[in-house]
Design a protein around this motif. Structure first.
Motif, PDB file in Angstrom:
ATOM      1  N   LYS A 484     -11.029  -3.869 -13.650  1.00 19.01           N
ATOM      2  CA  LYS A 484     -11.875  -5.048 -13.468  1.00 19.01           C
ATOM      3  C   LYS A 484     -11.199  -6.136 -12.661  1.00 19.01           C
ATOM      4  CE  LYS A 484     -14.616  -4.339 -17.669  1.00 19.01           C
ATOM      5  NZ  LYS A 484     -15.042  -4.906 -18.970  1.00 19.01           N
ATOM      6  N   ARG A 485      -9.868  -6.046 -12.531  1.00 20.45           N
ATOM      7  CA  ARG A 485      -9.186  -7.070 -11.740  1.00 20.45           C
ATOM      8  C   ARG A 485      -9.410  -6.881 -10.243  1.00 20.45           C
ATOM      9  NH1 ARG A 485      -3.412  -6.381 -14.500  1.00 20.45           N
ATOM     10  NH2 ARG A 485      -4.315  -4.328 -14.848  1.00 20.45           N
ATOM     11  N   LEU A 486      -9.808  -5.694  -9.836  1.00 21.17           N
ATOM     12  CA  LEU A 486     -10.034  -5.429  -8.421  1.00 21.17           C
ATOM     13  C   LEU A 486     -11.393  -5.966  -7.996  1.00 21.17           C
ATOM     14  CD1 LEU A 486      -8.629  -1.808  -8.029  1.00 21.17           C
ATOM     15  CD2 LEU A 486      -7.492  -3.984  -7.625  1.00 21.17           C
ATOM     16  N   THR A 487     -11.487  -6.290  -6.718  1.00 19.15           N
ATOM     17  CA  THR A 487     -12.705  -6.899  -6.202  1.00 19.15           C
ATOM     18  C   THR A 487     -13.025  -6.345  -4.827  1.00 19.15           C
ATOM     19  OG1 THR A 487     -13.764  -8.984  -5.591  1.00 19.15           O
ATOM     20  CG2 THR A 487     -11.402  -8.824  -5.229  1.00 19.15           C
ATOM     21  N   ASP A 488     -14.271  -6.483  -4.429  1.00 21.45           N
ATOM     22  CA  ASP A 488     -14.691  -6.118  -3.074  1.00 21.45           C
ATOM     23  C   ASP A 488     -14.832  -7.349  -2.188  1.00 21.45           C
ATOM     24  OD1 ASP A 488     -14.922  -3.336  -3.609  1.00 21.45           O
ATOM     25  OD2 ASP A 488     -16.828  -3.710  -4.639  1.00 21.45           O
ATOM     26  N   ARG A 489     -14.469  -8.518  -2.704  1.00 22.87           N
ATOM     27  CA  ARG A 489     -14.623  -9.764  -1.954  1.00 22.87           C
ATOM     28  C   ARG A 489     -13.243 -10.415  -1.792  1.00 22.87           C
ATOM     29  NH1 ARG A 489     -19.790 -11.540  -1.581  1.00 22.87           N
ATOM     30  NH2 ARG A 489     -19.098 -13.704  -1.360  1.00 22.87           N
ATOM     31  N   PRO A 490     -12.477  -9.957  -0.807  1.00 27.34           N
ATOM     32  CA  PRO A 490     -11.127 -10.497  -0.618  1.00 27.34           C
ATOM     33  C   PRO A 490     -11.156 -11.843   0.082  1.00 27.34           C
ATOM     34  CG  PRO A 490     -11.603  -8.924   1.103  1.00 27.34           C
ATOM     35  CD  PRO A 490     -12.799  -8.909   0.183  1.00 27.34           C
ATOM     36  N   LEU A 491     -10.025 -12.527   0.029  1.00 27.22           N
ATOM     37  CA  LEU A 491      -9.890 -13.762   0.797  1.00 27.22           C
ATOM     38  C   LEU A 491     -10.016 -13.457   2.283  1.00 27.22           C
ATOM     39  CD1 LEU A 491      -9.226 -16.828   0.772  1.00 27.22           C
ATOM     40  CD2 LEU A 491      -6.815 -16.174   1.014  1.00 27.22           C
ATOM     41  N   LEU A 492      -9.297 -12.442   2.742  1.00 27.41           N
ATOM     42  CA  LEU A 492      -9.402 -11.928   4.108  1.00 27.41           C
ATOM     43  C   LEU A 492      -9.349 -10.411   4.029  1.00 27.41           C
ATOM     44  CD1 LEU A 492      -6.980 -14.358   5.985  1.00 27.41           C
ATOM     45  CD2 LEU A 492      -9.472 -14.299   6.187  1.00 27.41           C
ATOM     46  N   SER A 493     -10.208  -9.754   4.771  1.00 30.09           N
ATOM     47  CA  SER A 493     -10.301  -8.304   4.692  1.00 30.09           C
ATOM     48  C   SER A 493      -9.095  -7.638   5.345  1.00 30.09           C
ATOM     49  CB  SER A 493     -11.576  -7.826   5.388  1.00 30.09           C
ATOM     50  OG  SER A 493     -11.508  -8.078   6.779  1.00 30.09           O
ATOM     51  N   ALA A 494      -8.868  -6.396   4.953  1.00 31.87           N
ATOM     52  CA  ALA A 494      -7.770  -5.633   5.551  1.00 31.87           C
ATOM     53  C   ALA A 494      -7.981  -5.456   7.047  1.00 31.87           C
ATOM     54  CB  ALA A 494      -7.657  -4.276   4.853  1.00 31.87           C
ATOM     55  N   ALA A 495      -9.235  -5.265   7.466  1.00 27.41           N
ATOM     56  CA  ALA A 495      -9.514  -5.091   8.894  1.00 27.41           C
ATOM     57  C   ALA A 495      -9.145  -6.347   9.673  1.00 27.41           C
ATOM     58  CB  ALA A 495     -10.989  -4.756   9.097  1.00 27.41           C
ATOM     59  N   SER A 496      -9.516  -7.505   9.155  1.00 36.48           N
ATOM     60  CA  SER A 496      -9.209  -8.750   9.872  1.00 36.48           C
ATOM     61  C   SER A 496      -7.707  -8.977   9.931  1.00 36.48           C
ATOM     62  CB  SER A 496      -9.910  -9.928   9.207  1.00 36.48           C
ATOM     63  OG  SER A 496      -9.407 -10.161   7.892  1.00 36.48           O
ATOM     64  N   ILE A 497      -6.998  -8.652   8.863  1.00 33.80           N
ATOM     65  CA  ILE A 497      -5.540  -8.830   8.846  1.00 33.80           C
ATOM     66  C   ILE A 497      -4.887  -7.854   9.811  1.00 33.80           C
ATOM     67  CG2 ILE A 497      -3.472  -8.715   7.412  1.00 33.80           C
ATOM     68  CD1 ILE A 497      -5.231  -9.497   5.023  1.00 33.80           C
ATOM     69  N   PRO A 590      -6.879   0.296   8.503  1.00 32.79           N
ATOM     70  CA  PRO A 590      -7.866   0.397   7.416  1.00 32.79           C
ATOM     71  C   PRO A 590      -9.205   0.972   7.907  1.00 32.79           C
ATOM     72  CG  PRO A 590      -7.748  -1.859   8.181  1.00 32.79           C
ATOM     73  CD  PRO A 590      -6.722  -1.098   8.972  1.00 32.79           C
ATOM     74  N   TYR A 591      -9.235   2.264   8.114  1.00 32.69           N
ATOM     75  CA  TYR A 591     -10.415   2.896   8.721  1.00 32.69           C
ATOM     76  C   TYR A 591     -11.684   2.680   7.900  1.00 32.69           C
ATOM     77  CZ  TYR A 591      -7.548   5.267  12.202  1.00 32.69           C
ATOM     78  OH  TYR A 591      -6.704   5.534  13.260  1.00 32.69           O
ATOM     79  N   ASP A 592     -11.540   2.532   6.587  1.00 34.33           N
ATOM     80  CA  ASP A 592     -12.736   2.378   5.751  1.00 34.33           C
ATOM     81  C   ASP A 592     -13.491   1.091   6.063  1.00 34.33           C
ATOM     82  OD1 ASP A 592     -12.116   4.730   4.575  1.00 34.33           O
ATOM     83  OD2 ASP A 592     -11.348   3.875   2.706  1.00 34.33           O
ATOM     84  N   GLU A 593     -12.815   0.122   6.682  1.00 36.30           N
ATOM     85  CA  GLU A 593     -13.479  -1.124   7.038  1.00 36.30           C
ATOM     86  C   GLU A 593     -13.783  -1.217   8.534  1.00 36.30           C
ATOM     87  OE1 GLU A 593     -12.022  -4.217   3.564  1.00 36.30           O
ATOM     88  OE2 GLU A 593     -11.235  -4.465   5.592  1.00 36.30           O
ATOM     89  N   PRO A 620     -13.958  -4.072  13.383  1.00 33.54           N
ATOM     90  CA  PRO A 620     -14.292  -4.431  11.997  1.00 33.54           C
ATOM     91  C   PRO A 620     -15.787  -4.311  11.756  1.00 33.54           C
ATOM     92  CG  PRO A 620     -12.815  -6.046  12.972  1.00 33.54           C
ATOM     93  CD  PRO A 620     -13.247  -5.152  14.086  1.00 33.54           C
ATOM     94  N   ARG A 621     -16.149  -3.729  10.632  1.00 37.15           N
ATOM     95  CA  ARG A 621     -17.575  -3.572  10.313  1.00 37.15           C
ATOM     96  C   ARG A 621     -18.271  -4.936  10.243  1.00 37.15           C
ATOM     97  NH1 ARG A 621     -16.963  -0.613   6.127  1.00 37.15           N
ATOM     98  NH2 ARG A 621     -17.178   1.375   7.207  1.00 37.15           N
TER      99      ARG A 621
END
Length: 779
Positions: A484-497, A590-593, A620-621
Motif C-alpha cells: 500500500k505504500r507504493l503509488t502510481d502518482r510519483p512526484l516526477l515520473s521515471a520517464a521524465s527523470i 523505463p520502457y513501461d512509461e 514519454p507516454r
C-alpha cells in the motif's frame, strides 16, 4: 568528635545512595566517528577538559597493566583489600613516612568521584564506605570502565581514550605494551607526563611495571626489552579534526556524546584534500571557499563532508563557515527540475522547440550567457547548454508557484518568500538553496529512477527524502507491487527523470562551460552546473545510480569574482571526486512509461500529416497530449520553385505544393544564423495577393514591456534600439512612435529611438498594408 565523624559519614553514605549512578555529572567531549569506527574529530568539554564519554570496553592490555600496578587482587576483594592495607601500613611505619598506599582501584574511583579531596583520615573512611557501596552497585568491569574513563592523566586530559589520543595520537586499543604501561602509572602521578619534567621518574615507573609484567609471564624477554626501549611521549598531539564542519553541525544537537556517522574516513580525507588543493589554486583569483558532498544515492548517506577549506585558520576568509548548510544563489542548478516537470506533465517532448528571442517580463530581461539568441532551440538542448531565455519561457508556461511547490516537495527548504517575490528569476538563481538540499534532491531523482524496475513500474514516496549524516538501513527490502505504500502518482515520473539525466549527461555544455571537453573521458554522469549573478556562486552537482556529488565554489562573504563559473571552477572538483569512486551501470530506460511516437525531426513536436522528416522515437507516454508540429505548412510554389503563388496569379496545374518548415519571423531572424540548412520561404510572385497572416513581429520591445532608460558615459539618456522581423525579406517597414514618424527600414529592421518616461504606442506598417502595434512603458 567521634559522634560528629560518624554523622558526617552517614550523610555521605545517604547522599551516595540517593544517586548511586550519577557519580560523574561532568560534561564530556563531543566525539565524531566514521562509519568504520575511526575518530574523525573531537571538541573539548565545556569545562576545558579532554574527557571522552565512557566507552563500552577497555583494552585488555591497559587492564592488565593497571591491575598489575595498582590492584592485583581487584577481582577477589569487595572494594577494599585488607592485605594491601596491612602491607602499606607496615611499609609506612618502617619508613616513618607514607611510601605506599593501600587503596584499591574501587577506592581510587571513589576518590576521583568525590573530586580528589585532600587525603585525610576522614576522607579515607568515606572513600572506603563509597568503595563498598560501589561494589554493590556496579560490576567489576563497570568499575574498571568508570575508573579508566575518569582517571586524571595529566594536564587537562581525563580518561584512557583521551590520553591515548593526546599523547600517542591513536586509539587506546592500538597502543603498545610500553604505551599502556605509561598510561597505567600516570593516574598515580599525573604531573610526570609533562615534557621536560620528571622524565626519568616516569620512565622508571613504566619500566618497573614492565618488569612486573615480565616476571608474571605476561611479557617474554624480547617483548620486555623492546618495550623498555620505546621513548616516552613528548608534547601532547592534536586530536583528529578531519570533518570539522560536520562535527560543529552535529555537536549542536548532541553535545558530549559519541556521534557515529556514515562518513568514510579515507574518502573524507581524500575529498577534503581535493577541496583544499583547489582552494589554493583558486586563491590567485581571490576565491577562498569551497565545499563538497559525496553521498550514497541509494541510502542518502553522506560519505564525505567537506564543509569548507581547512588548510588555514584565517577567519577573515570565512573558512569557519559551513557552506553546505548556507543558503546561496542557485544559478542554473534548478533547470533540470523544470525540464523534468514539464515532461512529467506532458507540456513538451524532449526535442520540442522553445523560443529563444529577446524577452521582457515587467522589466526583467533575461540574457543567455553569451548575449546571443538562437531563435528556437530544442528543450533538451536548452538544458544541455543551460540557456536562460528558453528556460524563463518554460517557467512562464509551467507557472512559478507550481514550480515552487514541486521544489519544496523534492526537498528544498529555503523557499521562504512568495511566488511574486521570486517571479521568473527563480529559474536563474533568484532563490537561494543549500548544497545539502540540492544534492539530496538530485539523489532523490536518481533513487526514484533506480527503483522503477524493482518496484515493477510503481513508486515509493519514501524515495524522496533528504540526505543523512548517519548510517541508514541500506538493506531495506524492495516492497512488493501490492504494498500500500507504493503509488502510481510519483512526484516526477521515471520517464521524465530518465530524459532529464540523458540531457544532463550529454556533452553539449553551456557557452560559459568552454572547458567541458576535458571531462569527455570520464565515467557517465548526469551533471549540471550553475553560476549565480556576478560570479558569486559556482555549482556542480552530478549523479549516478550509486553516488551523488555536490560542489560549491566562491567566497563565504558573497564577494563575486570575474571568471568564476560552474564548469570552470566547480566541475573540475566534481569530476576529481567522482574519480575516487567506483563506476557502475547506468540507469535502465523505463520502457513501461514510453511508447513509440512519430516526431518531427525539425520541430521536436509530434509529427503532423505534412511533416516531411519524421522519426519514430520512444517518448514519454505523457507527451501524447502535446500539440502536433505547428511549424510545417503547405506552400504553393511556381513551377520553377522560385516564387510563392496562389490561384489569383497562376493556374492550378502549374502550382507545386510542398511542405515547408516555417518559423515565426522573430525566431527565424536568429535561427537562420545558426542553421545554414534553414530555407526561408521564397518571395511572393509579383502580382499575387499577399498572404493574410502575421507578417510583422516585434523582437524588441515586446508588447507591454517595461524599459529602463539607458545611461551613457556622459550621464545622459541613450537611445533605445528597436528591432523587428518580417516574414518577407523584401518588405519595407515604416516606424511610428505615438504620433511621430521615426523612419523606414529594409532588410535588417532596427531603428534607434529616444523615448521619454511614460507609456508609448509603437506602430509598424509594411509596404503591403500589414501593421503591428504594441504598448510599452519607459521608466
Amino acid at each position: 568528635m567521634i559522634h560528629l565523624f560518624f554523622i558526617k559519614l552517614l550523610i555521605e553514605v545517604i547522599m551516595y545512595l540517593a544517586a548511586p549512578r550519577t557519580i560523574f555529572p561532568e560534561s564530556c567531549s563531543t566525539l565524531l566517528y566514521s562509519s568504520e569506527g575511526q575518530l574523525l574529530g573531537a571538541r573539548i568539554a565545556p569545562d576545558g577538559q579532554w574527557r571522552f564519554p565512557p566507552a563500552d570496553t577497555i583494552p585488555d592490555k591497559f587492564v592488565t597493566c593497571l591491575l598489575t600496578y595498582e590492584d592485583k587482587r581487584f577481582y577477589r576483594h569487595p572494594g577494599i583489600d585488607p592485605i594491601a592495607i596491612v602491607r602499606a601500613a607496615r611499609l609506612n611505619l618502617t619508613a616513618r613516612r607514607v611510601v605506599s598506599g593501600g587503596s584499591t582501584v574501587t577506592m581510587q574511583l571513589a576518590r576521583i568521584a568525590r573530586g580528589n579531596r585532600n587525603r585525610t583520615l576522614y576522607e579515607k573512611v568515606v572513600e572506603t564506605a563509597w568503595a563498598l557501596l560501589l561494589e554493590t552497585a556496579y560490576s567489576k568491569d563497570k568499575i574498571l570502565n568508570l575508573y579508566a574513563s575518569h582517571a586524571p592523566f595529566g594536564g587537562n586530559v581525563v580518561g584512557i581514550e583521551a590520553a591515548a589520543w593526546r599523547y600517542f595520537g591513536r586509539n587506546a586499543a592500538e597502543l603498545s605494551w610500553a604505551e599502556n604501561a605509561t598510561l597505567a602509572v600516570l593516574p598515580n602521578s599525573p604531573a610526570l607526563i609533562h615534557p621536560g619534567r620528571n622524565r626519568e621518574k616516569l620512565k622508571a615507573k613504566r619500566d618497573k611495571l614492565l618488569a612486573s609484567l615480565k616476571k608474571s609471564g605476561v611479557l617474554d624477554e624480547t617483548t620486555y626489552e623492546l618495550a623498555c626501549m620505546e621513548p616516552l611521549p613528548e608534547a601532547p598531539v592534536p586530536l583528529p579534526d578531519e570533518a570539522p564542519h560536520l562535527l560543529e553541525r552535529l555537536a549542536a544537537d548532541a553535545p558530549g556524546t559519541r556521534i557515529t556517522t556514515s562518513v568514510r574516513q579515507m574518502l573524507q580525507r581524500q575529498a577534503q584534500a581535493i577541496v583544499n588543493r583547489y582552494a589554493r589554486d583558486y586563491s590567485s583569483n581571490y576565491i577562498h571557499n569551497l565545499a563538497a558532498l559525496v553521498t550514497d544515492t541509494e541510502t542518502g548517506e553522506v560519505l564525505a563532508y567537506a564543509g569548507n577549506v581547512t588548510f588555514r585558520a584565517d577567519a577573515r576568509k570565512g573558512n569557519q563557515v559551513d557552506i553546505i548548510t548556507s543558503p546561496r544563489s542557485t544559478g542554473s542548478i534548478l533547470k533540470p527540475f523544470l525540464y523534468a516537470a514539464m515532461l512529467h506533465d506532458g507540456l513538451l517532448l524532449p526535442g520540442t522547440l522553445v523560443s529563444d528571442v529577446p524577452l521582457n517580463i515587467n522589466g526583467f530581461t533575461p540574457q543567455n550567457y553569451n548575449k546571443t539568441f538562437y531563435g528556437a532551440v530544442p528543450a533538451h538542448r536548452a538544458i544541455e547548454r543551460s540557456l536562460n531565455v528558453p528556460l524563463v519561457r518554460m517557467l512562464s508556461q509551467y507557472n512559478t508557484g507550481r514550480f515552487m511547490s514541486l521544489l519544496k516537495k523534492a526537498g528544498m527548504t529555503t523557499l521562504r518568500f512568495s511566488e511574486e517575490h521570486y517571479g521568473a528569476s527563480l529559474i536563474l538563481g533568484g532563490a537561494e538553496g543549500t548544497l545539502w538540499d540540492l544534492t539530496g534532491m538530485y539523489a532523490s531523482l536518481a533513487r526514484t529512477l533506480s527503483h522503477y524496475r524493482p518496484y515493477n513500474g510503481r513508486y515509493n514516496p519514501a524515495d524522496i527524502h533528504p540526505l543523512t549524516p548517519f548510517p541508514a538501513h541500506a538493506d531495506t527490502p524492495i516492497l512488493s507491487v501490492a504494498d500500500k505504500r507504493l503509488t502510481d502518482r510519483p512526484l516526477l515520473s521515471a520517464a521524465s527523470i530518465w530524459f532529464t539525466f540523458e540531457a544532463m549527461s550529454a556533452l553539449n555544455r553551456p557557452e560559459e562551460e568552454a572547458d567541458w571537453q576535458q571531462f569527455e573521458s570520464m565515467k557517465q554522469v548526469a551533471w549540471k552546473t550553475g553560476t549565480s549573478y556576478g560570479g558569486r556562486d559556482a555549482w556542480a552537482i552530478g549523479t549516478t545510480p550509486r553516488y551523488t556529488v555536490g560542489v560549491w565554489v566562491g567566497n563565504a562573504s558573497g564577494e563575486g569574482r570575474p571568471g568564476l563559473t560552474g564548469v570552470g571552477n566547480a566541475a573540475p572538483v566534481l569530476f576529481d571526486l567522482f574519480s575516487l569512486l567506483p563506476g557502475g551501470n547506468w540507469f535502465d530506460m523505463p520502457y513501461d512509461e514510453l511508447e513509440p511516437m512519430a516526431v518531427c525531426r525539425l520541430s521536436g513536436h509530434k509529427a503532423s500529416a505534412i511533416c516531411d522528416q519524421v522519426d519514430t522515437l520512444y517518448m514519454p507516454r505523457s507527451g501524447n497530449g502535446t500539440a502536433v508540429c505547428p511549424y510545417h505548412r503547405l506552400v504553393h510554389l511556381s513551377a520553377d520553385g522560385r516564387f510563392r503563388v496562389n490561384s489569383s496569379c497562376e493556374s492550378v496545374d502549374r502550382m507545386i505544393t510542398r511542405s515547408w518548415f516555417v518559423l515565426p519571423p522573430s525566431q527565424e531572424y536568429y535561427y537562420r544564423n545558426y542553421h545554414i540548412d534553414y530555407a526561408p520561404l521564397p518571395p511572393v510572385k509579383p502580382g499575387c495577393a499577399p498572404e493574410q497572416s502575421r507578417q510583422i513581429e516585434l523582437i524588441y520591445p515586446e508588447h507591454n514591456a517595461i524599459l529602463y532608460l539607458p545611461k551613457g558615459f556622459s550621464g545622459k539618456p541613450e537611445k533605445f534600439i528597436f528591432k523587428a522581423a518580417h516574414a518577407r525579406p523584401d518588405a519595407t517597414l515604416y516606424w511610428h512612435l505615438d504620433a511621430t514618424y521615426l523612419g523606414e527600414t529594409t532588410g535588417n529592421h532596427q531603428i534607434a529611438c529616444q523615448a521619454d518616461p511614460g507609456k508609448h504606442l509603437l506602430t509598424l506598417i509594411d509596404n503591403f498594408g500589414n501593421q503591428r502595434k504594441i504598448l510599452f512603458e519607459v521608466k
